[in-house]
Design a protein around this motif. Structure first.
Motif: not given
Ligand code: ZN
Length: 447
Positions: A282, A275, A254-255, A259, A284, A251, A278
């Protein structure tokens, strides 16, 4: 114009779309680019190299390293420490290094990697004591002749601000960003066949501010370079993130814009299911460093779940101070063994491990021009001689490379240029480099 022919390969492992393995194959490269691959009578070429008895693979790709640590292998106080204790032992030793040590450790580390089949390596240099600079490593890498993705690391939160590194190894954040921009302008080559690329790489979320993470991401996108850092390496790392930032590492990343297809994170041992999703969503990438994770007791990264979830996974040898060895086939073998140790003998095949070491690395570093032996790609390739004791008795030469290894490469070509010949560095003078290493260790170990 120059042409290079690799002929009579026992097996040519292409890693192409069909994962073809061509028995008795040959490969022709012109001006460093693969022009043709085939069987039967090979074409003529200016240089012709017999690969009789050899498996030929694409060059291996290393996606995480701290080459400066090559001069601090097997340091007594750090041998058995956990990550944070290990760092505290080594920071004062690294603080004694200067431009000469940075260049020398780069030459040593890249040579070690090349001798074991690596043709593209990233590096993460995050401290610049005594006037040293990222360009010291870039110039050294050019001499070695391995493709080099130099990432400009940084640390800005020292002990006095509650961070881990001594203040003397930290820098101001404005100066860090200025140097990043300058390096991208001077050295980054986005073209196919690039020998040098730049990335921005604050050392880890616990050694720089939130603002520097965010601003590095903004600057990287402006300059068209990639982003790299350490993430979710062990339980301490997760606890730190929850305590300081109130969120898990995924997180947090991402913030702050960390990513995307242009980002890869080292370790990710402790990524949870959310994660992993995520990262997949993305694009990543992950630099999996199995030997380092074992060496530091960090745990087993969920590589099977990542791969099954379509996360891009590559291999990294990590800094020589935390894994003490720069051998990518060793890492491929270890990656395979660790997944098997936790999930069963069918959790990862030798071929999949080899794919992660080649195609996986190219994908994570955003390179479509390396990682496979296909027409139009760079002639980055390795000849592995299966005539030695390690592989005597092997029935499947391709699997043997990972299952029976690790062994050293016989020949290594980068863009058709020989970096290793007959198991020896062709670009680096070994005796003088190794004696310089002994002198440097004496100096660093002294007062
Ligand atoms: Zn690392």
């Amino acid at each position: 114009m120059s042409t290079l022919l690799i002929r009579d390969a026992e097996v040519l492992v292409t890693m192409d779309g069909a994962r073809r393995e061509i028995a008795g194959g040959w490969l022709l490269a012109r001006d460093g680019v693969i022009e043709a691959i085939g069987t039967g009578e090979p074409p003529a070429a200016e240089e012709s190299v017999s690969a009789m008895g050899c498996v030929v693979t694409p060059g291996l790709v290393n996606t995480h390293h701290h080459l400066f640590q090559t001069l601090t292998k097997a340091v007594p106080g750090g041998q058995d420490a956990l990550l944070f204790g290990w760092l505290r032992t080594l920071y004062p030793i690294w603080a004694k290094m200067g431009p000469e040590e940075i260049a020398l450790s780069t030459t040593l580390g890249l040579s070690e990697l090349a001798l074991a089949g690596c043709t593209t390596s990233s590096d993460h240099l995050y401290m610049f004591p005594n006037g040293s600079h990222l360009s010291d490593s870039i110039h050294a890498a050019r001499e070695v002749g391995v493709r080099f993705h130099a990432t400009r690391g940084s640390m800005s939160i020292g002990e006095s601000k509650g961070g881990l590194p001594p203040d003397i190894l930290t820098e101001g954040e404005d100066a860090i960003l200025r140097d990043c921009a300058d390096l991208a302008d001077r050295f980054h080559d986005p073209a196919d066949g690039a020998m040098t690329r730049i990335g921005f790489a604050p050392c880890s979320p616990f050694s720089v501010s939130r603002e520097l993470m965010r601003d590095s991401a903004i600057l990287a996108r402006e300059k068209g370079v990639m982003l790299h850092t350490h993430l979710a390496e062990n339980d301490e790392d997760i606890a730190y993130s929850l305590e300081k930032f109130g969120v898990r590492p995924g997180r947090y990343a991402e913030d702050l814009g960390w990513v995307g297809e242009d980002v890869w994170h080292a370790h990710c041992v402790k990524l949870d299911a959310e994660e992993i999703a995520l990262f997949a969503r993305t694009g990543t990438g992950v630099a999996h460093c199995p030997c380092s994770n074992c060496r530091l007791g960090s745990g087993v990264a969920p590589v099977r779940a990542m791969r099954d979830g379509s996360v891009k996974v590559a291999l990294g040898v990590d800094g020589s101070a935390s894994s003490d060895a720069g051998h990518l086939v060793g890492e491929a073998r270890q990656a395979m063994l660790m997944q098997r140790a936790t999930l069963g003998a069918d959790a990862m095949s030798a071929r999949e491990a080899l794919e992660i070491a080649t195609l996986g690395g190219a994908a994570v570093l955003g390179r479509r021009d390396v990682g496979a032996l296909e027409v139009g790609k760079q002639a980055d390739l390795v000849l592995w001689d299966l005539g030695g004791f390690e592989t005597a008795g092997a029935w499947d030469p391709v699997a043997a490379l990972v299952l029976c290894g690790p062994m050293r490469a016989r020949e290594v070509f980068v863009g058709g240029r020989a970096v290793v010949r007959e198991g020896r560095m062709a670009t680096v003078e070994a005796p003088s480099t190794l004696s310089a290493a002994r002198r440097a260790v004496e100096k660093l170990a002294g007062g």
